[in-house]
Design an enzyme around this catalytic site. Structure first.
Site, PDB file in Angstrom:
ATOM      1  N   HIS A 168       0.818  -1.213   0.000  1.00  0.00           N
ATOM      2  CA  HIS A 168       0.000   0.000   0.000  1.00  0.00           C
ATOM      3  C   HIS A 168       0.850   1.261   0.000  1.00  0.00           C
ATOM      4  O   HIS A 168       2.066   1.221   0.235  1.00  0.00           O
ATOM      5  CB  HIS A 168      -0.945   0.001   1.208  1.00  0.00           C
ATOM      6  N   CYS A 184       3.158  -4.987   6.799  1.00  0.00           N
ATOM      7  CA  CYS A 184       2.780  -4.652   5.427  1.00  0.00           C
ATOM      8  C   CYS A 184       3.948  -4.015   4.672  1.00  0.00           C
ATOM      9  O   CYS A 184       4.944  -3.618   5.256  1.00  0.00           O
ATOM     10  CB  CYS A 184       1.586  -3.705   5.427  1.00  0.00           C
TER      11      CYS A 184
END
Length: 215
Positions: A168, A184
């Site tokens: 992301h 992440c």
């Protein structure tokens, strides 16, 4: 205009789906420092994408086409946690390489997954684990310049199930090249927009550490 938008957005504390391990700076100082990272914007909807001043970053983390000798097929994504790099494999032993931020020690996931879905300016909610570690996290945050997932998100799945790890964007550009998140993979917003446009749902994603991505 972009400076005013960023200053306003970053007055709220910066949270991440991959939570930063460092203590945040005082709000006023952080807001001024954050705004100094940006030099303009790229048109996008529903928000323009803030563009980072690349002079503040190590040049090796700039998006570029490089030679690639790995065994993965063209179209695959390969994340090298140790190098802090993401490779989009191309034909003819080439790859588009992006600098990324990764999970802090003990939080980085490795393995083989696929892009199960994609999101444009996604909203964000903390996982149960994140809430147990930090109960004061908000239950939900809508899309925006201060959203931890940034301008785009690729949601990783295994066997048809969301494994809660994402590739992301980020509103913390200084974290690129660092090992700070809760697992992440973070990219500059302009880079994740570029990657998003190049890969379809179903793309295979290899996340490796110490040269291995098999669990």
């Amino acid at each position: 205009m972009i400076r005013r938008l960023i200053l306003g957005a970053l007055l709220s504390a910066s949270l991440s789906a991959c939570q930063t391990a460092q203590q945040p700076a005082p709000v006023e100082a952080a807001a001024i420092e954050d705004a100094a990272w940006y030099i303009g914007s790229m048109p996008d909807k529903p928000f323009d994408v803030p563009l980072v001043d690349r002079r503040r970053m190590d040049a090796k983390y700039a998006r570029q086409t490089v030679s690639y000798e790995g065994p993965e097929r063209p179209g695959s994504i390969v994340v090298d946690i140790d190098q802090r790099m993401l490779y989009l494999v191309q034909p003819d032993k080439k790859a588009i390489r992006y600098g990324v931020g990764v999970g802090k020690q003990g939080f980085s996931w490795k393995g083989v997954a696929s892009v199960g879905r994609k999101g444009v300016w996604p909203s964000w909610s903390p996982t149960k684990t994140m809430k147990s570690i930090k109960p004061d996290l908000p239950v939900h945050r809508e899309a925006g310049l201060d959203n931890p997932l940034g301008a785009r998100a690729l949601y990783l799945y295994q066997d048809g199930r969301d494994i809660l790890f994402r590739i992301h964007g980020t509103n913390e550009p200084w974290s690129i090249g660092e090992q700070l998140s809760s697992g992440c993979v973070r990219m500059l917003n302009e880079d994740v927009v570029d990657l998003y446009e190049r890969v379809p749902v179903g793309t295979t994603v290899y996340v490796k550490r110490n040269g291995r991505y098999r669990v």
